[in-house]
Design a protein around this motif. Structure first.
Motif, mmCIF file in Angstrom:
data_model
loop_
_atom_site.group_PDB
_atom_site.id
_atom_site.type_symbol
_atom_site.label_atom_id
_atom_site.label_comp_id
_atom_site.label_asym_id
_atom_site.label_seq_id
_atom_site.Cartn_x
_atom_site.Cartn_y
_atom_site.Cartn_z
ATOM 1 N N PHE A 64 41.364 12.015 24.757
ATOM 2 C CA PHE A 64 41.451 12.959 23.480
ATOM 3 C C PHE A 64 41.227 14.453 23.677
ATOM 4 C CE2 PHE A 64 39.272 14.403 20.041
ATOM 5 C CZ PHE A 64 40.118 14.360 18.917
ATOM 6 N N THR A 65 40.143 14.760 24.719
ATOM 7 C CA THR A 65 39.850 16.059 24.783
ATOM 8 C C THR A 65 40.847 16.534 25.772
ATOM 9 O OG1 THR A 65 37.406 15.293 25.325
ATOM 10 C CG2 THR A 65 37.792 17.481 26.064
ATOM 11 N N GLY A 66 41.241 16.056 26.826
ATOM 12 C CA GLY A 66 42.300 16.570 27.554
ATOM 13 C C GLY A 66 43.689 17.096 26.729
ATOM 14 N N ALA A 67 44.264 16.009 25.560
ATOM 15 C CA ALA A 67 45.063 16.426 24.684
ATOM 16 C C ALA A 67 44.896 17.932 24.024
ATOM 17 C CB ALA A 67 45.473 15.261 23.836
ATOM 18 N N LEU A 102 43.768 13.725 33.961
ATOM 19 C CA LEU A 102 44.971 13.089 33.809
ATOM 20 C C LEU A 102 45.949 13.406 32.801
ATOM 21 C CD1 LEU A 102 46.824 10.308 34.488
ATOM 22 C CD2 LEU A 102 45.442 9.289 32.972
ATOM 23 N N VAL A 103 45.065 13.412 31.692
ATOM 24 C CA VAL A 103 45.966 13.761 30.404
ATOM 25 C C VAL A 103 46.171 15.378 30.184
ATOM 26 C CG1 VAL A 103 45.797 13.884 27.865
ATOM 27 C CG2 VAL A 103 45.222 11.762 29.081
ATOM 28 N N GLY A 134 50.481 18.046 30.097
ATOM 29 C CA GLY A 134 50.727 19.495 30.431
ATOM 30 C C GLY A 134 52.359 19.501 31.017
ATOM 31 N N VAL A 135 52.628 18.580 31.777
ATOM 32 C CA VAL A 135 53.985 18.684 32.428
ATOM 33 C C VAL A 135 54.954 18.250 31.330
ATOM 34 C CG1 VAL A 135 54.017 16.310 33.294
ATOM 35 C CG2 VAL A 135 55.310 18.158 34.172
#
Length: 234
Positions: free
Chosen positions: A94-97, A14-15, A20-21
Motif C-alpha cells: 500500500f505504501t509503495g503504491a 517491490l511495489v 514504477g516500471v
C-alpha cells in the motif's frame, strides 16, 4: 531490524519499483512511454531481486503472502508468524503504491486513460474469461513457488540466489504473464488496488473490485499446491 519491518520495507520496495516500471511505460509523457512488455517484465524481475538481496538474510524476503502461506504449509515457516508477515506485506505494498503515485503524479494527471492508470497499481486480464484467468494466476504462482523451492537444490555461489529468484519472476512474466498481468502475489495486487481506491488520482475510474478476489485467492492456491507437490517429490 525485525522480520516484520523487513517484510514491510521489502514489499514497499517491490511495489515502488514494480509499479514504477509500469507507470514509466503506460503513463503519458514519461521518458519510457510505450517501451513495452520486455521493459515491464525486466523491471518487475529486478524489483523482486533487489529486496531479496537486502532483506533475505533478515526475514527470508517472502514479500508475498502466497510464498509465506506456502512455506508454512510444508513446515518451512512458523504459522504463528504468518498473520504478522501478511499484514506487513500488505502495508508495504500500500505504501509503495502511494509513493509511485507521488513520483508520477504529473503523468497521472496527463493520462486520460482510466484503465492505464489502474494498470499501474494492479492487474487486469487481457481477456476477461474467469476460468482462464483463474488458471493463469494459479499456474503462474505454482511455477513461482515450486521454482523458488526447487532451485535451492542447486549449490550456488554466495549472493546468486536472489538473481535466480528474479529470473523465475522474469520468465513467468515473459511466458505466462500476458493473460492476467501475472499478479502471482496477493499483496502486490490488493495493496496497490486499495491505494488506487483512496488516492485523489485525477479522473480515475473504478478500482475493479469485481476482479480483485482472483489475484488474491488464485496465487494462494497456486503457491500452496506448488509447495505441496514439491514436498511430495523431494
Amino acid at each position: 531490524m525485525s522480520e516484520y519491518l523487513a517484510e514491510y520495507l521489502g514489499t514497499l520496495m517491490l511495489v515502488l519499483l514494480g509499479d514504477g516500471v509500469v507507470a514509466n511505460v503506460v503513463l503519458n509523457k514519461t521518458k519510457g512511454q510505450n517501451s513495452g512488455w520486455i521493459v515491464i517484465t525486466t523491471g518487475w524481475a529486478l524489483a523482486v531481486a533487489i529486496p531479496v538481496f537486502i532483506f533475505g538474510p533478515i526475514s527470508g524476503a517472502h514479500i508475498n503472502p502466497a510464498v509465506t502461506i506456502a512455506m508454512a504449509s510444508i513446515g518451512n515457516f512458523a504459522w504463528s508468524k504468518v498473520p504478522g508477515f501478511i499484514a506487513a506485506q500488505m502495508a508495504g505494498a500500500f505504501t509503495g503504491a502511494i509513493l509511485v503515485w507521488l513520483h508520477y503524479r504529473p503523468h497521472f494527471d496527463a493520462t486520460p486513460d482510466k484503465a492505464a492508470k489502474l494498470g499501474v497499481f494492479c492487474t487486469a486480464p487481457a481477456i476477461r474469461d474467469w476460468s482462464s484467468n483463474m488458471i493463469g494466476e494459479f499456474i503462474g504462482t505454482f511455477v513461482l513457488v515450486f521454482g523458488i523451492l526447487g532451485v535451492a537444490n542447486t549449490k550456488m555461489a554466495g549472493g546468486i540466489s536472489p538473481l535466480v529468484v528474479g529470473a523465475i519472476v522474469f520468465v513467468v512474466g515473459l511466458t505466462l504473464g500476458g493473460t492476467t498481468g501475472y499478479a502471482i502475489n496477493p499483496a502486490r495486487d490488493l495493496g496497490p488496488r486499495l491505494a488506487h481506491a483512496v488516492l485523489p488520482i485525477k479522473d480515475k475510474g473504478s478500482s475493479d473490485w469485481g476482479y480483485s478476489w482472483l489475484p488474491v485467492v488464485m496465487p494462494i492456491l497456486g503457491g500452496l499446491v506448488g509447495a505441496l507437490i514439491y514436498n511430495i517429490i523431494f
